[in-house]
Design a protein around this motif. Structure first.
Motif, short mmCIF file in Angstrom:
data_model
loop_
_atom_site.label_atom_id
_atom_site.label_comp_id
_atom_site.label_asym_id
_atom_site.label_seq_id
_atom_site.Cartn_x
_atom_site.Cartn_y
_atom_site.Cartn_z
N ALA A 74 0.82 -1.21 0.00
CA ALA A 74 0.00 0.00 0.00
C ALA A 74 0.86 1.27 0.00
CB ALA A 74 -0.94 -0.01 1.21
N LEU A 75 2.03 1.21 0.61
CA LEU A 75 2.87 2.41 0.65
C LEU A 75 3.40 2.74 -0.74
CD1 LEU A 75 4.88 1.86 3.96
CD2 LEU A 75 2.92 3.37 3.56
N LYS A 76 3.61 1.69 -1.55
CA LYS A 76 4.11 1.91 -2.91
C LYS A 76 2.97 2.00 -3.93
CE LYS A 76 8.60 -0.31 -2.21
NZ LYS A 76 9.53 -1.38 -2.66
N ASN A 77 1.72 1.82 -3.45
CA ASN A 77 0.57 1.83 -4.38
C ASN A 77 0.75 0.80 -5.48
OD1 ASN A 77 -1.30 3.66 -3.39
ND2 ASN A 77 -1.31 4.90 -5.24
N THR A 78 1.29 -0.34 -5.15
CA THR A 78 1.63 -1.35 -6.16
C THR A 78 1.12 -2.72 -5.74
OG1 THR A 78 3.61 -0.11 -6.81
CG2 THR A 78 3.52 -2.43 -7.42
N GLY A 79 0.52 -3.41 -6.69
CA GLY A 79 0.12 -4.78 -6.50
C GLY A 79 1.08 -5.71 -7.22
N TYR A 80 1.12 -6.95 -6.77
CA TYR A 80 2.06 -7.92 -7.34
C TYR A 80 1.36 -9.24 -7.60
CZ TYR A 80 5.37 -4.60 -5.35
OH TYR A 80 6.05 -3.45 -5.03
N LEU A 81 1.86 -9.96 -8.58
CA LEU A 81 1.44 -11.33 -8.80
C LEU A 81 2.71 -12.15 -8.97
CD1 LEU A 81 -1.05 -13.18 -9.19
CD2 LEU A 81 -0.67 -12.94 -11.66
N GLN A 82 3.03 -12.93 -7.93
CA GLN A 82 4.19 -13.81 -7.99
C GLN A 82 3.74 -15.13 -8.58
OE1 GLN A 82 4.88 -12.90 -3.58
NE2 GLN A 82 6.94 -13.37 -4.29
N MET A 83 4.39 -15.52 -9.65
CA MET A 83 4.01 -16.74 -10.36
C MET A 83 5.18 -17.71 -10.33
SD MET A 83 2.08 -15.01 -13.62
CE MET A 83 3.60 -14.35 -14.29
N SER A 84 4.91 -18.93 -9.90
CA SER A 84 5.95 -19.95 -9.88
C SER A 84 5.42 -21.22 -10.52
CB SER A 84 6.41 -20.21 -8.44
OG SER A 84 5.33 -20.68 -7.66
N SER A 85 6.31 -22.16 -10.74
CA SER A 85 5.95 -23.42 -11.41
C SER A 85 5.13 -23.14 -12.66
CB SER A 85 5.17 -24.33 -10.45
OG SER A 85 5.91 -24.62 -9.29
N LEU A 86 5.59 -22.20 -13.45
CA LEU A 86 4.83 -21.78 -14.63
C LEU A 86 4.74 -22.90 -15.65
CD1 LEU A 86 6.13 -18.14 -14.85
CD2 LEU A 86 3.73 -18.81 -14.70
N LYS A 87 3.60 -22.92 -16.33
CA LYS A 87 3.31 -23.93 -17.34
C LYS A 87 3.05 -23.22 -18.67
CE LYS A 87 0.79 -26.53 -13.80
NZ LYS A 87 -0.53 -27.11 -13.44
N PRO A 88 3.23 -23.93 -19.78
CA PRO A 88 2.92 -23.30 -21.08
C PRO A 88 1.50 -22.76 -21.14
CG PRO A 88 4.18 -25.29 -21.41
CD PRO A 88 3.84 -25.24 -19.93
N GLU A 89 0.57 -23.40 -20.45
CA GLU A 89 -0.82 -22.92 -20.48
C GLU A 89 -1.01 -21.63 -19.69
OE1 GLU A 89 0.25 -26.01 -19.69
OE2 GLU A 89 -0.98 -26.89 -18.09
N ASP A 90 0.01 -21.16 -18.99
CA ASP A 90 -0.06 -19.86 -18.32
C ASP A 90 0.28 -18.72 -19.29
OD1 ASP A 90 1.45 -21.43 -15.49
OD2 ASP A 90 -0.65 -20.84 -15.69
N THR A 91 0.67 -19.06 -20.50
CA THR A 91 0.98 -18.05 -21.50
C THR A 91 -0.25 -17.22 -21.80
OG1 THR A 91 2.72 -19.37 -22.54
CG2 THR A 91 1.66 -17.69 -23.91
N ALA A 92 -0.12 -15.89 -21.65
CA ALA A 92 -1.26 -14.99 -21.84
C ALA A 92 -0.78 -13.55 -21.65
CB ALA A 92 -2.36 -15.29 -20.82
N VAL A 93 -1.66 -12.64 -21.96
CA VAL A 93 -1.46 -11.25 -21.55
C VAL A 93 -2.15 -11.08 -20.20
CG1 VAL A 93 -1.84 -8.82 -22.09
CG2 VAL A 93 -1.34 -10.44 -23.93
N TYR A 94 -1.42 -10.56 -19.24
CA TYR A 94 -1.94 -10.41 -17.89
C TYR A 94 -2.30 -8.95 -17.65
CZ TYR A 94 -0.63 -15.15 -16.67
OH TYR A 94 -0.56 -16.52 -16.61
N TYR A 95 -3.49 -8.75 -17.11
CA TYR A 95 -4.00 -7.41 -16.85
C TYR A 95 -4.32 -7.26 -15.36
CZ TYR A 95 -5.03 -7.48 -21.88
OH TYR A 95 -4.95 -7.58 -23.24
#
Length: 116
Positions: A74-95
């Motif tokens: 909240a102090l940085k006004n920033t959200g995060y999405l940590q992604m691990s064990s990525l798979k080919p089916e995770d391929t996408a544009v993320y919004y």
């Protein structure tokens, strides 16, 4: 009106990790919800993860549960999405999307490509 800018996408091998960031301008209400969505080629946009800006509630799609972690600073006004064990089916544009106080904002998207 809050504006959102995503970053952190890129090319990663299957099994790898990436962390996406969503930086917001302006004041974000604690009762707002930040969501990460993704859209793969030829598919509909899919909700990936949700967090209440106060930080007390998180939700995940079944396809990402246990592999992805949503958080925010909240102090940085920033959200995060940590992604691990990525798979080919995770391929996408993320919004990232922010909804609250009767308004919502979307980022421009960041592309994630997972090679097999």
């Amino acid at each position: 009106q809050v504006q959102l800018v995503e970053s952190g996408g890129g090319l990663v091998q299957s099994g790898g990790s990436l962390t996406l960031s969503c930086a917001g301008s302006g004041v974000i209400n604690a009762n707002s919800w930040m969501r990460w969505h993704r859209q793969a080629p030829g598919k509909e946009r899919e909700l990936v993860a949700t967090i209440k800006w106060s930080g007390h509630n998180t939700f995940y799609a079944d396809s990402t549960k246990g592999r992805f972690t949503i958080s925010r600073d909240a102090l940085k006004n920033t959200g995060y999405l940590q992604m691990s064990s990525l798979k080919p089916e995770d391929t996408a544009v993320y919004y990232c999307n922010l909804e609250g106080g009767g308004s919502q904002a979307w980022g421009q998207g960041t592309r994630v490509t997972v090679s097999s």
